[in-house]
Motif scaffolding. Structure first.
Motif, PDB file in Angstrom:
ATOM      1  N   UNK A  14       4.591  29.346  -8.819  1.00 46.33           N
ATOM      2  CA  UNK A  14       5.307  28.166  -9.278  1.00 46.33           C
ATOM      3  C   UNK A  14       6.715  28.152  -8.701  1.00 46.33           C
ATOM      4  N   UNK A  15       7.271  26.950  -8.505  1.00 43.67           N
ATOM      5  CA  UNK A  15       8.664  26.810  -8.095  1.00 43.67           C
ATOM      6  C   UNK A  15       9.340  25.772  -8.987  1.00 43.67           C
ATOM      7  N   UNK A  16      10.639  25.878  -9.096  1.00 42.71           N
ATOM      8  CA  UNK A  16      11.411  24.960  -9.931  1.00 42.71           C
ATOM      9  C   UNK A  16      11.671  23.644  -9.202  1.00 42.71           C
ATOM     10  N   UNK A  17      12.171  22.678  -9.952  1.00 42.47           N
ATOM     11  CA  UNK A  17      12.568  21.401  -9.344  1.00 42.47           C
ATOM     12  C   UNK A  17      13.599  21.614  -8.253  1.00 42.47           C
ATOM     13  N   UNK A  18      14.590  22.457  -8.551  1.00 36.51           N
ATOM     14  CA  UNK A  18      15.666  22.704  -7.591  1.00 36.51           C
ATOM     15  C   UNK A  18      15.152  23.263  -6.279  1.00 36.51           C
ATOM     16  N   UNK A  19      14.263  24.228  -6.352  1.00 33.77           N
ATOM     17  CA  UNK A  19      13.706  24.808  -5.129  1.00 33.77           C
ATOM     18  C   UNK A  19      12.887  23.772  -4.365  1.00 33.77           C
ATOM     19  N   UNK A  72       3.753  24.374 -11.207  1.00 38.04           N
ATOM     20  CA  UNK A  72       4.804  24.553 -12.206  1.00 38.04           C
ATOM     21  C   UNK A  72       4.650  23.558 -13.349  1.00 38.04           C
ATOM     22  N   UNK A  73       4.075  22.422 -13.058  1.00 37.39           N
ATOM     23  CA  UNK A  73       3.837  21.414 -14.087  1.00 37.39           C
ATOM     24  C   UNK A  73       2.464  21.571 -14.721  1.00 37.39           C
ATOM     25  N   UNK A  74       1.715  22.615 -14.323  1.00 34.62           N
ATOM     26  CA  UNK A  74       0.416  22.898 -14.930  1.00 34.62           C
ATOM     27  C   UNK A  74      -0.737  22.135 -14.320  1.00 34.62           C
ATOM     28  N   UNK A  75      -0.553  21.589 -13.118  1.00 36.30           N
ATOM     29  CA  UNK A  75      -1.585  20.785 -12.470  1.00 36.30           C
ATOM     30  C   UNK A  75      -2.025  21.405 -11.157  1.00 36.30           C
ATOM     31  N   UNK A  76      -3.154  20.944 -10.677  1.00 31.92           N
ATOM     32  CA  UNK A  76      -3.650  21.362  -9.373  1.00 31.92           C
ATOM     33  C   UNK A  76      -2.714  20.845  -8.279  1.00 31.92           C
ATOM     34  N   UNK A  77      -2.689  21.527  -7.151  1.00 30.15           N
ATOM     35  CA  UNK A  77      -1.861  21.092  -6.034  1.00 30.15           C
ATOM     36  C   UNK A  77      -2.290  19.762  -5.452  1.00 30.15           C
ATOM     37  N   UNK A  78      -3.517  19.343  -5.732  1.00 32.27           N
ATOM     38  CA  UNK A  78      -4.002  18.059  -5.222  1.00 32.27           C
ATOM     39  C   UNK A  78      -3.323  16.868  -5.899  1.00 32.27           C
ATOM     40  N   UNK A  79      -2.672  17.111  -7.033  1.00 28.88           N
ATOM     41  CA  UNK A  79      -1.969  16.032  -7.720  1.00 28.88           C
ATOM     42  C   UNK A  79      -0.864  15.431  -6.864  1.00 28.88           C
ATOM     43  N   UNK A  91      11.381  14.789 -10.906  1.00 31.50           N
ATOM     44  CA  UNK A  91      12.107  14.538 -12.141  1.00 31.50           C
ATOM     45  C   UNK A  91      11.553  15.281 -13.358  1.00 31.50           C
ATOM     46  N   UNK A  92      10.290  15.671 -13.321  1.00 35.73           N
ATOM     47  CA  UNK A  92       9.656  16.296 -14.475  1.00 35.73           C
ATOM     48  C   UNK A  92      10.058  17.750 -14.658  1.00 35.73           C
ATOM     49  N   UNK A  93      10.035  18.183 -15.903  1.00 35.71           N
ATOM     50  CA  UNK A  93      10.386  19.557 -16.219  1.00 35.71           C
ATOM     51  C   UNK A  93       9.164  20.462 -16.077  1.00 35.71           C
ATOM     52  N   UNK A  94       9.413  21.747 -16.027  1.00 39.01           N
ATOM     53  CA  UNK A  94       8.362  22.750 -15.900  1.00 39.01           C
ATOM     54  C   UNK A  94       7.573  22.881 -17.189  1.00 39.01           C
ATOM     55  N   UNK A  95       6.350  23.414 -17.072  1.00 39.85           N
ATOM     56  CA  UNK A  95       5.628  23.851 -18.264  1.00 39.85           C
ATOM     57  C   UNK A  95       6.411  24.982 -18.897  1.00 39.85           C
ATOM     58  N   UNK A  96       6.485  24.984 -20.205  1.00 41.95           N
ATOM     59  CA  UNK A  96       7.188  26.047 -20.903  1.00 41.95           C
ATOM     60  C   UNK A  96       6.316  27.295 -20.918  1.00 41.95           C
ATOM     61  N   UNK A  97       6.899  28.408 -20.563  1.00 43.75           N
ATOM     62  CA  UNK A  97       6.183  29.681 -20.626  1.00 43.75           C
ATOM     63  C   UNK A  97       5.193  29.874 -19.492  1.00 43.75           C
ATOM     64  N   UNK A  98       4.297  30.793 -19.721  1.00 40.63           N
ATOM     65  CA  UNK A  98       3.282  31.154 -18.727  1.00 40.63           C
ATOM     66  C   UNK A  98       2.184  30.105 -18.757  1.00 40.63           C
ATOM     67  N   UNK A 103       3.937  32.879 -14.319  1.00 40.55           N
ATOM     68  CA  UNK A 103       5.061  32.767 -15.249  1.00 40.55           C
ATOM     69  C   UNK A 103       6.017  31.657 -14.838  1.00 40.55           C
ATOM     70  N   UNK A 104       6.778  31.187 -15.814  1.00 41.49           N
ATOM     71  CA  UNK A 104       7.779  30.171 -15.563  1.00 41.49           C
ATOM     72  C   UNK A 104       8.841  30.750 -14.637  1.00 41.49           C
ATOM     73  N   UNK A 105       9.141  30.100 -13.509  1.00 44.08           N
ATOM     74  CA  UNK A 105      10.138  30.648 -12.579  1.00 44.08           C
ATOM     75  C   UNK A 105      11.547  30.697 -13.157  1.00 44.08           C
ATOM     76  N   UNK A 106      11.812  29.894 -14.176  1.00 45.15           N
ATOM     77  CA  UNK A 106      13.115  29.939 -14.827  1.00 45.15           C
ATOM     78  C   UNK A 106      13.171  31.036 -15.878  1.00 45.15           C
TER      79      UNK A 106
END
Length: 148
Positions: A14-19, A72-79, A91-98, A103-106
């Motif tokens: 997973x990667x964050x929005x910033x990355x 990171x948002x809990x979806x397949x890469x095809x999304x 604009x969307x936030x990460x899934x909380x936790x694992x 694991x959550x990159x943050x």
């Protein structure tokens, strides 16, 4: 050092929005000059093909980064190919936790497990317990009364 460079081309994790946004900036900064060359110079068909071939690693890079952002948002890469989903990626936030992609990159909530991960881990555990293992304690040669 080489591991960090090669990890940029990984499709796992997973990667964050910033990355992801930084990856987009790098992508456009490196490919924009190539598009200007194609636009302002009259290239032969071979030249256009070579230019397209030069852009291929950058395209692979951004698609892999997009897949990791979807993870990171809990979806397949095809999304990332769904029209308009780009805005959720940026604009969307990460899934909380694992989640099932890691694991959550943050680091937020990595000590807790959400329900999606519980289902995923239970599926993994059920595949690890073979038919000759005890369903109660997991041992192969069990003498407990609950062996099925």
């Amino acid at each position: 050092m080489i591991h960090r460079i090669l990890n940029q081309f990984s499709r796992k994790g997973r990667i964050t929005r910033g990355e992801y946004v930084i990856s987009l900036i790098i992508f456009y900064a490196l490919t924009y000059p190539l598009t200007l060359i194609e636009k302002h110079y009259q290239l032969s068909e071979d030249g256009k093909g070579m230019l397209g071939f030069c852009m291929l690693p950058f395209l692979i890079f951004i698609l892999l980064k997009g897949a990791r952002r979807c993870h990171d948002r809990g979806n397949s890469g095809l999304y990332q190919f769904i029209p308009g989903y780009f805005f959720f990626m940026v604009l969307g936030d990460s899934d909380y936790g694992v989640n099932k992609y890691g694991p959550n990159p943050k680091g937020e909530g990595n000590d807790t497990i959400n329900t999606t991960t519980d289902d995923f881990q239970n599926a993994l555990l059920s595949n690890k317990v073979h038919s000759n293992h005890c369903r109660h304690c997991g041992h192969q040669h069990c003498h407990c009364n609950k062996r099925k």
